[in-house]
Design a protein around this motif. Structure first.
Motif, PDB file in Angstrom:
ATOM      1  N   SER A 125       0.819  -1.206   0.000  1.00 50.45           N
ATOM      2  CA  SER A 125       0.000   0.000   0.000  1.00 50.45           C
ATOM      3  C   SER A 125       0.853   1.256   0.000  1.00 50.45           C
ATOM      4  CB  SER A 125      -0.940   0.011   1.216  1.00 50.45           C
ATOM      5  OG  SER A 125      -0.220   0.040   2.423  1.00 50.45           O
ATOM      6  N   LEU A 126       0.232   2.363  -0.409  1.00 50.83           N
ATOM      7  CA  LEU A 126       0.921   3.637  -0.523  1.00 50.83           C
ATOM      8  C   LEU A 126       0.801   4.430   0.769  1.00 50.83           C
ATOM      9  CD1 LEU A 126      -0.235   4.702  -4.108  1.00 50.83           C
ATOM     10  CD2 LEU A 126       1.922   3.627  -3.448  1.00 50.83           C
ATOM     11  N   GLY A 127       1.849   5.173   1.113  1.00 49.58           N
ATOM     12  CA  GLY A 127       1.864   6.009   2.305  1.00 49.58           C
ATOM     13  C   GLY A 127       1.913   7.476   1.943  1.00 49.58           C
ATOM     14  N   PRO A 128       2.235   8.346   2.891  1.00 48.07           N
ATOM     15  CA  PRO A 128       2.597   7.929   4.238  1.00 48.07           C
ATOM     16  C   PRO A 128       1.399   7.453   5.053  1.00 48.07           C
ATOM     17  CG  PRO A 128       2.545  10.314   4.106  1.00 48.07           C
ATOM     18  CD  PRO A 128       2.345   9.810   2.712  1.00 48.07           C
ATOM     19  N   HIS A 129       1.692   6.570   5.970  1.00 41.60           N
ATOM     20  CA  HIS A 129       0.698   6.040   6.893  1.00 41.60           C
ATOM     21  C   HIS A 129       0.019   7.169   7.661  1.00 41.60           C
ATOM     22  CE1 HIS A 129      -1.079   3.900  10.180  1.00 41.60           C
ATOM     23  NE2 HIS A 129      -0.144   4.226  11.045  1.00 41.60           N
ATOM     24  N   ALA A 130      -1.295   7.073   7.795  1.00 41.01           N
ATOM     25  CA  ALA A 130      -2.064   8.061   8.566  1.00 41.01           C
ATOM     26  C   ALA A 130      -1.950   7.720  10.055  1.00 41.01           C
ATOM     27  CB  ALA A 130      -3.517   8.062   8.120  1.00 41.01           C
ATOM     28  N   TYR A 131      -0.805   8.048  10.616  1.00 43.07           N
ATOM     29  CA  TYR A 131      -0.477   7.677  11.992  1.00 43.07           C
ATOM     30  C   TYR A 131      -1.506   8.227  12.983  1.00 43.07           C
ATOM     31  CZ  TYR A 131       2.346   7.386  16.287  1.00 43.07           C
ATOM     32  OH  TYR A 131       2.811   7.119  17.552  1.00 43.07           O
ATOM     33  N   LEU A 132      -2.094   7.321  13.771  1.00 42.82           N
ATOM     34  CA  LEU A 132      -3.093   7.631  14.790  1.00 42.82           C
ATOM     35  C   LEU A 132      -4.368   8.248  14.219  1.00 42.82           C
ATOM     36  CD1 LEU A 132      -0.941   8.856  17.837  1.00 42.82           C
ATOM     37  CD2 LEU A 132      -2.037   6.634  17.509  1.00 42.82           C
ATOM     38  N   HIS A 133      -4.660   7.958  12.954  1.00 41.79           N
ATOM     39  CA  HIS A 133      -5.963   8.333  12.408  1.00 41.79           C
ATOM     40  C   HIS A 133      -6.965   7.253  12.796  1.00 41.79           C
ATOM     41  CE1 HIS A 133      -9.158   8.535   9.252  1.00 41.79           C
ATOM     42  NE2 HIS A 133      -9.092   9.805   9.605  1.00 41.79           N
ATOM     43  N   SER A 134      -7.931   7.627  13.612  1.00 45.02           N
ATOM     44  CA  SER A 134      -8.786   6.633  14.268  1.00 45.02           C
ATOM     45  C   SER A 134      -9.543   5.751  13.276  1.00 45.02           C
ATOM     46  CB  SER A 134      -9.785   7.325  15.199  1.00 45.02           C
ATOM     47  OG  SER A 134      -9.130   8.038  16.205  1.00 45.02           O
ATOM     48  N   ARG A 135     -10.236   6.361  12.329  1.00 42.81           N
ATOM     49  CA  ARG A 135     -11.130   5.553  11.495  1.00 42.81           C
ATOM     50  C   ARG A 135     -10.367   4.623  10.557  1.00 42.81           C
ATOM     51  NH1 ARG A 135     -16.278   4.686   9.996  1.00 42.81           N
ATOM     52  NH2 ARG A 135     -16.589   3.975   7.869  1.00 42.81           N
ATOM     53  N   SER A 136      -9.271   5.086   9.931  1.00 42.38           N
ATOM     54  CA  SER A 136      -8.571   4.201   8.998  1.00 42.38           C
ATOM     55  C   SER A 136      -7.811   3.102   9.728  1.00 42.38           C
ATOM     56  CB  SER A 136      -7.646   4.990   8.076  1.00 42.38           C
ATOM     57  OG  SER A 136      -6.634   5.654   8.796  1.00 42.38           O
ATOM     58  N   GLU A 137      -7.367   3.355  10.964  1.00 41.13           N
ATOM     59  CA  GLU A 137      -6.840   2.255  11.775  1.00 41.13           C
ATOM     60  C   GLU A 137      -7.932   1.215  12.000  1.00 41.13           C
ATOM     61  OE1 GLU A 137      -3.480   4.392  14.642  1.00 41.13           O
ATOM     62  OE2 GLU A 137      -5.511   4.040  15.393  1.00 41.13           O
ATOM     63  N   ALA A 138      -9.135   1.704  12.334  1.00 37.73           N
ATOM     64  CA  ALA A 138     -10.252   0.795  12.610  1.00 37.73           C
ATOM     65  C   ALA A 138     -10.610  -0.034  11.392  1.00 37.73           C
ATOM     66  CB  ALA A 138     -11.469   1.596  13.079  1.00 37.73           C
TER      67      ALA A 138
END
Length: 380
Positions: free
Chosen positions: A142-155
């Protein structure tokens, strides 16, 4: 290393072998839609992964921070022995902070693999099938950068990993729970909030969160130049939050709040793994990254929308475990979260251990998680 009786899945021929062995189904049955979240794209064997055998690499689709359907990756491991009636219950494990770049996930990060393997082994040893996402942007898939501590996409990454695994791995139950540590505790609680509405076809049983990151959205807006509000140890995570926020939302121009040095640091942190952050920052305090206060309404609103842990409408029982000597996620942050749970009418269990952030799992936190899981989602 324990011997396992399952076949190897490598390419089409190996998938056929695994089909004959009764373990892996074809990815095509995951969904009739080519862009459906939770659809498996590819599955392969990882070989010796962190000293464990029987680990599979899974690529799947999920929903990112902007609502697009994108690829992500993760791992799957099954328990030894015959599967129980109804299939193995599933634990979706969410790992802690590893970085933002595409080499920082469970496929490539030696440090992350080393720290995650004992968790996977403990959970499969207790009779659970384990799925563990990289999160979006942390793997080669997958492509980044990672959405660090983004609640919904972590979920969504945590939940869709369960869907995808069930679509290609035969014998997994509908029943599942979320568990994680640090960033992963944040992700697990976010998954618990969205579980029943995002994936109603699954049977969600509860959340176990070790030292979950929370309430930093109330602390960060106090930042301004020359005010050393946060310790130096928070410089890396602070930069990572800014990098994830900048790249994955449209509500505020994060770069307009950064100093020249801050722009450089945030750009570098946005493509690097956690062990590199110290050298990138070169001892700088968090306030050196900003050129003006982060306390205006636009920034506060964007940050809260991005990373707040949902206190209400949790889909199942909650266990929170925290170390009394934790300086990475100080325990007052969790006390605040528990207060928010009470205000929202959300029931929870809370345990403390006289340890720090790094040693929480080994010093009894993982034992607490296993006892909780055995009550809310028995393994057999």
């Amino acid at each position: 290393m324990r011997s396992r009786r399952y076949g190897v899945v490598v390419g089409l021929l190996s998938i056929i072998v695994a089909l004959l062995a009764g373990l892996v189904d074809t990815p095509a049955r995951a969904s009739t839609s080519v862009d459906s979240p939770g659809r498996a794209i590819a599955v392969s064997q990882s070989g010796d992964w962190g000293g464990l055998d029987g680990v599979y690499r899974l690529t799947y689709l999920t929903t990112d921070a902007r609502g697009a359907v994108v690829p992500a990756g993760g791992i799957v491991r099954l328990p030894d022995g015959p599967r129980p009636d109804g299939g193995w219950p599933v634990i979706s494990w969410a790992h802690g902070t590893s970085g933002l770049g595409d080499e920082c996930g469970l496929a490539d990060s030696t440090d992350l693999i080393r720290s995650t393997a004992p968790v996977v082994e403990a959970l499969t040893g207790a009779g659970y099938a384990v799925v563990a996402t990289d999160y979006i942007g942390l793997g080669p898939d997958s492509l980044g950068p990672h959405a660090y501590l983004h609640s919904r996409s972590e979920a969504t990454a945590v939940i869709d990993m369960v869907r995808a695994a069930r679509s290609v791995i035969i014998g997994l139950s509908r029943s599942w729970a979320a568990a994680g540590s640090s960033q992963g505790g944040h992700a697990a609680l976010a998954a618990g909030h969205h579980a029943r509405t995002y994936a109603p076809e699954l049977d969600f049983r509860g959340t176990a969160a070790l030292a979950p990151a929370s309430n930093f959205e109330d602390l960060i807006p106090l930042m301004r130049p020359g005010i050393p509000l946060l310790p130096r140890a928070m410089s890396g995570p602070f930069a990572a939050i800014l990098a994830g926020l900048s790249a994955n939302q449209r509500d505020v121009d994060v770069t307009s709040y950064l100093s020249s040095f801050g722009k450089q640091v945030v750009a570098e942190v946005g493509r690097s793994c956690g062990p590199e952050w110290e050298s990138i920052l070169d001892g700088a305090r968090p306030d050196k990254l900003v050129s003006k206060s982060l306390g205006d309404d636009a920034f506060r609103s964007a940050l809260r929308s991005y990373m707040e842990v949902p206190a209400a409408d949790q889909g199942g029982p909650i266990l929170v475990v925290h170390g009394l000597r934790d300086v990475t996620v100080p325990i007052p942050m969790t006390y605040r979260l528990l207060s928010e749970f009470r205000e929202a009418g959300t029931d929870y269990e809370f345990e403390t251990i006289n340890t720090d952030h790094t040693d929480l799992r080994a010093d009894g936190g993982m034992d607490d998680v296993l006892r909780f899981l055995e009550r809310v989602i028995p393994s057999g």
